[in-house]
Design a protein around this motif. Structure first.
Motif, PDB file in Angstrom:
ATOM      1  N   ALA A   1       0.830  -1.210   0.000  1.00 54.55           N
ATOM      2  CA  ALA A   1       0.000   0.000   0.000  1.00 54.55           C
ATOM      3  C   ALA A   1       0.862   1.257   0.000  1.00 54.55           C
ATOM      4  N   VAL A   2       1.923   1.249   0.800  1.00 58.60           N
ATOM      5  CA  VAL A   2       2.803   2.415   0.864  1.00 58.60           C
ATOM      6  C   VAL A   2       3.523   2.628  -0.469  1.00 58.60           C
ATOM      7  N   ALA A   3       3.986   1.535  -1.078  1.00 64.61           N
ATOM      8  CA  ALA A   3       4.687   1.647  -2.356  1.00 64.61           C
ATOM      9  C   ALA A   3       3.778   2.219  -3.436  1.00 64.61           C
ATOM     10  N   GLY A   4       2.560   1.676  -3.539  1.00 65.66           N
ATOM     11  CA  GLY A   4       1.625   2.164  -4.554  1.00 65.66           C
ATOM     12  C   GLY A   4       1.230   3.605  -4.325  1.00 65.66           C
ATOM     13  N   ALA A   5       0.897   3.933  -3.065  1.00 65.59           N
ATOM     14  CA  ALA A   5       0.467   5.300  -2.753  1.00 65.59           C
ATOM     15  C   ALA A   5       1.609   6.288  -2.939  1.00 65.59           C
ATOM     16  N   GLY A   6       2.811   5.902  -2.518  1.00 65.38           N
ATOM     17  CA  GLY A   6       3.949   6.804  -2.653  1.00 65.38           C
ATOM     18  C   GLY A   6       4.274   7.125  -4.097  1.00 65.38           C
ATOM     19  N   ALA A   7       4.259   6.102  -4.955  1.00 59.17           N
ATOM     20  CA  ALA A   7       4.547   6.334  -6.375  1.00 59.17           C
ATOM     21  C   ALA A   7       3.474   7.190  -7.027  1.00 59.17           C
ATOM     22  N   ALA A   8       2.203   6.971  -6.615  1.00 60.89           N
ATOM     23  CA  ALA A   8       1.106   7.764  -7.179  1.00 60.89           C
ATOM     24  C   ALA A   8       1.181   9.216  -6.728  1.00 60.89           C
ATOM     25  N   LEU A   9       1.473   9.436  -5.444  1.00 63.53           N
ATOM     26  CA  LEU A   9       1.569  10.800  -4.921  1.00 63.53           C
ATOM     27  C   LEU A   9       2.732  11.563  -5.549  1.00 63.53           C
ATOM     28  N   ALA A  10       3.789  10.823  -5.911  1.00 66.66           N
ATOM     29  CA  ALA A  10       4.923  11.455  -6.584  1.00 66.66           C
ATOM     30  C   ALA A  10       4.632  11.722  -8.061  1.00 66.66           C
ATOM     31  N   ARG A  11       3.443  11.295  -8.510  1.00 67.22           N
ATOM     32  CA  ARG A  11       2.986  11.495  -9.892  1.00 67.22           C
ATOM     33  C   ARG A  11       3.894  10.815 -10.911  1.00 67.22           C
ATOM     34  N   LEU A  12       4.490   9.709 -10.484  1.00 67.52           N
ATOM     35  CA  LEU A  12       5.277   8.914 -11.421  1.00 67.52           C
ATOM     36  C   LEU A  12       4.399   7.982 -12.228  1.00 67.52           C
ATOM     37  N   ILE A  13       3.251   7.598 -11.664  1.00 66.07           N
ATOM     38  CA  ILE A  13       2.377   6.606 -12.277  1.00 66.07           C
ATOM     39  C   ILE A  13       0.919   7.005 -12.122  1.00 66.07           C
ATOM     40  N   THR A  14       0.046   6.312 -12.859  1.00 65.81           N
ATOM     41  CA  THR A  14      -1.395   6.539 -12.789  1.00 65.81           C
ATOM     42  C   THR A  14      -1.999   5.735 -11.639  1.00 65.81           C
ATOM     43  N   PRO A  15      -3.255   6.012 -11.273  1.00 63.78           N
ATOM     44  CA  PRO A  15      -3.907   5.219 -10.219  1.00 63.78           C
ATOM     45  C   PRO A  15      -3.953   3.718 -10.546  1.00 63.78           C
ATOM     46  N   LEU A  16      -4.202   3.352 -11.814  1.00 68.46           N
ATOM     47  CA  LEU A  16      -4.211   1.941 -12.194  1.00 68.46           C
ATOM     48  C   LEU A  16      -2.837   1.328 -11.975  1.00 68.46           C
ATOM     49  N   GLU A  17      -1.802   2.034 -12.393  1.00 72.61           N
ATOM     50  CA  GLU A  17      -0.442   1.527 -12.202  1.00 72.61           C
ATOM     51  C   GLU A  17      -0.098   1.436 -10.721  1.00 72.61           C
ATOM     52  N   ALA A  18      -0.625   2.368  -9.909  1.00 72.95           N
ATOM     53  CA  ALA A  18      -0.390   2.317  -8.464  1.00 72.95           C
ATOM     54  C   ALA A  18      -1.001   1.057  -7.860  1.00 72.95           C
ATOM     55  N   ALA A  19      -2.200   0.671  -8.340  1.00 72.79           N
ATOM     56  CA  ALA A  19      -2.834  -0.558  -7.859  1.00 72.79           C
ATOM     57  C   ALA A  19      -1.999  -1.782  -8.228  1.00 72.79           C
ATOM     58  N   LEU A  20      -1.410  -1.754  -9.420  1.00 69.97           N
ATOM     59  CA  LEU A  20      -0.558  -2.863  -9.841  1.00 69.97           C
ATOM     60  C   LEU A  20       0.733  -2.902  -9.026  1.00 69.97           C
ATOM     61  N   VAL A  21       1.239  -1.738  -8.655  1.00 66.51           N
ATOM     62  CA  VAL A  21       2.424  -1.690  -7.789  1.00 66.51           C
ATOM     63  C   VAL A  21       2.098  -2.318  -6.439  1.00 66.51           C
ATOM     64  N   LEU A  22       0.929  -1.989  -5.891  1.00 64.17           N
ATOM     65  CA  LEU A  22       0.501  -2.583  -4.613  1.00 64.17           C
ATOM     66  C   LEU A  22       0.470  -4.114  -4.724  1.00 64.17           C
ATOM     67  N   LEU A  23      -0.181  -4.604  -5.783  1.00 67.30           N
ATOM     68  CA  LEU A  23      -0.313  -6.053  -5.971  1.00 67.30           C
ATOM     69  C   LEU A  23       1.054  -6.708  -6.154  1.00 67.30           C
ATOM     70  N   ALA A  24       1.865  -6.139  -7.029  1.00 69.89           N
ATOM     71  CA  ALA A  24       3.184  -6.722  -7.302  1.00 69.89           C
ATOM     72  C   ALA A  24       4.057  -6.725  -6.055  1.00 69.89           C
ATOM     73  N   THR A  25       4.007  -5.652  -5.284  1.00 64.16           N
ATOM     74  CA  THR A  25       4.830  -5.559  -4.078  1.00 64.16           C
ATOM     75  C   THR A  25       4.410  -6.603  -3.049  1.00 64.16           C
ATOM     76  N   ALA A  26       3.110  -6.728  -2.809  1.00 64.00           N
ATOM     77  CA  ALA A  26       2.624  -7.704  -1.828  1.00 64.00           C
ATOM     78  C   ALA A  26       3.010  -9.126  -2.229  1.00 64.00           C
ATOM     79  N   LEU A  27       2.833  -9.459  -3.506  1.00 59.84           N
ATOM     80  CA  LEU A  27       3.192 -10.802  -3.974  1.00 59.84           C
ATOM     81  C   LEU A  27       4.704 -11.017  -3.921  1.00 59.84           C
TER      82      LEU A  27
END
Length: 407
Positions: A87-113
């Motif tokens: 959650a922190v990885a996805g939210a942090g990347a999204a807040l930094a405007r590096l990625i879109t909300p969809l990509e942030a959700a994928l970051v969350l999933l990929a990080t947890a797995l």
């Protein structure tokens, strides 16, 4: 090098190969700016995984993971940290405007797995079953390539494509890892009456230490991106990816050394073994460095849209040599119960390295020199860690909570 040590290198190599394939594919499809963005996001994923690796992974290697209260605590921390860091990885990347909300959700999933699969990898490593680790990671790599390749046949890959491929590969490796566990490791302890204190007392320091090196690399990428631009970050990352085989050799053998130190508890003799390991690692890394530099004009253009900068390549290779000279001593001291001291030393050398890089960039230095500047703090930390390892080896007794090691 014995069979288990070769397996450790192979296991680390397959994981590194997955990262290599993804980043080369990103560079060739999204360009150097795209590689710069992916490198920062992927660095955050690896950073989160490092926290779980240290807190849960190293704890299950050193502590008695078959003792129900300890095992219950390991299970709780693994699930909680995987979700939290994702959650922190996805939210942090999204807040930094590096990625879109969809990509942030994928970051969350990929990080947890990624984090959960890493716990299984460490369990297999604790039993010195490195070839099984290589097998599950190989299957994950096949899935990554299949997702990227099939998408490329239909449409142009995007950043989301590569994040989805990463998540898919980790999911398959996770499921296969459960099947590959030895039968006596394949059980869940009741979640009640978990001994979280014992796990936290050891795991906190190890997770903080595991956090340092990925944090340093992520910070360097981010600083270069802010001060110079994502294009410069991409060029720096291309050089790092090119030199990755040398670092994976060091990382693989370091994983083997940590597990074997935990099993053998060799005391003062461990320092002599660490000295031999450092000599062998430095020699092998130096040999690979010479080959990498000689092949750069030929191999570089085949992998990337532009040849990696020679100064950056040499700098990353020098940094890898410094890691080879430091890691065995840190592993030996941590197994002997000096994990807090190891963290303090590593934190200090990390701050020194980052400060040197930031100062150089602010003074107008070429960012290609950043990897070489990281060596300064690394070598200082290595000298101190050897002294720590010597004192730990001469100590008469290890901490009580570490005396029930089961591997």
């Amino acid at each position: 090098m014995n069979r288990r040590a070769v397996g450790a290198v192979a296991a680390q190599g397959v994981q590194a190969l997955t990262s290599f394939v993804l980043q080369v594919a990103v560079a060739r499809t999204l360009g150097l700016s795209g590689l710069g963005a992916f490198a920062i996001v992927y660095g955050v994923v690896v950073l989160a995984s490092g926290v779980v690796t240290g807190f849960v992974g190293d704890s299950l290697v050193v502590l008695d993971r078959r003792h129900p209260p300890v095992r219950a605590a390991l299970q709780q921390f693994a699930l909680a940290l995987a979700i939290l860091t994702g959650a922190v990885a996805g939210a942090g990347a999204a807040l930094a405007r590096l990625i879109t909300p969809l990509e942030a959700a994928l970051v969350l999933l990929a990080t947890a797995l990624f984090c959960l699969e890493e716990v299984l990898r460490r369990t297999l490593m604790a039993r010195l079953l490195f070839w099984r680790v290589a097998l599950i990671d190989s299957c994950g790599l096949v899935v990554v390539m299949a997702i990227v390749g099939s998408t490329a046949l239909l449409t142009a890959p995007t950043l989301a494509t590569f994040l989805l491929a990463l998540a898919g590969g980790q999911l398959v490796a996770l499921l296969l890892g459960v099947v590959m566990l030895p039968r006596d490791e394949r059980f869940l302890a009741p979640f009640r009456a978990a001994d979280r204190r014992t796990v936290a007392r050891y795991g906190t320091w190890r997770s903080l230490q595991q956090f340092l090196r990925p944090a340093l690399l992520t910070a360097v990428r981010s600083v270069v991106g802010v001060v110079v631009g994502l294009g410069a970050t991409g060029l720096l990352e291309a050089a790092r990816v090119y030199t990755a085989p040398a670092l994976l050799l060091v990382s693989g053998l370091s994983s083997y050394l940590f597990a074997s130190y935990a099993k053998e508890r060799s005391g003062a003799g461990g320092v002599r073994r660490a000295d031999r390991a450092v000599g062998a690692l430095v020699a092998m890394t130096a040999a690979m460095a010479v080959v990498a530099v000689l092949l750069l004009p030929l191999v570089g253009p085949l992998l990337f849209t532009a040849t990696p900068d020679l100064i950056a390549v040499v700098g990353w290779l020098l940094y890898t040599v410094s890691v080879a000279a430091v890691t065995p001593y840190g592993a030996l001291a941590a197994v002997a119960g000096r994990q807090a001291v190891v963290f303090a030393v590593r934190a200090g050398d990390t701050v020194i390295s980052l400060a040197v890089v930031v100062l150089a960039l602010l003074l107008g230095a070429d960012p290609a020199w950043a990897p070489a500047l990281l060596v300064v703090g690394s070598l200082i930390g290595g000298l101190v860690l050897r002294r720590v390892a010597v004192r730990a080896g001469s100590s008469a007794a290890a901490p009580v909570e570490l005396s029930t090691t089961t591997v």
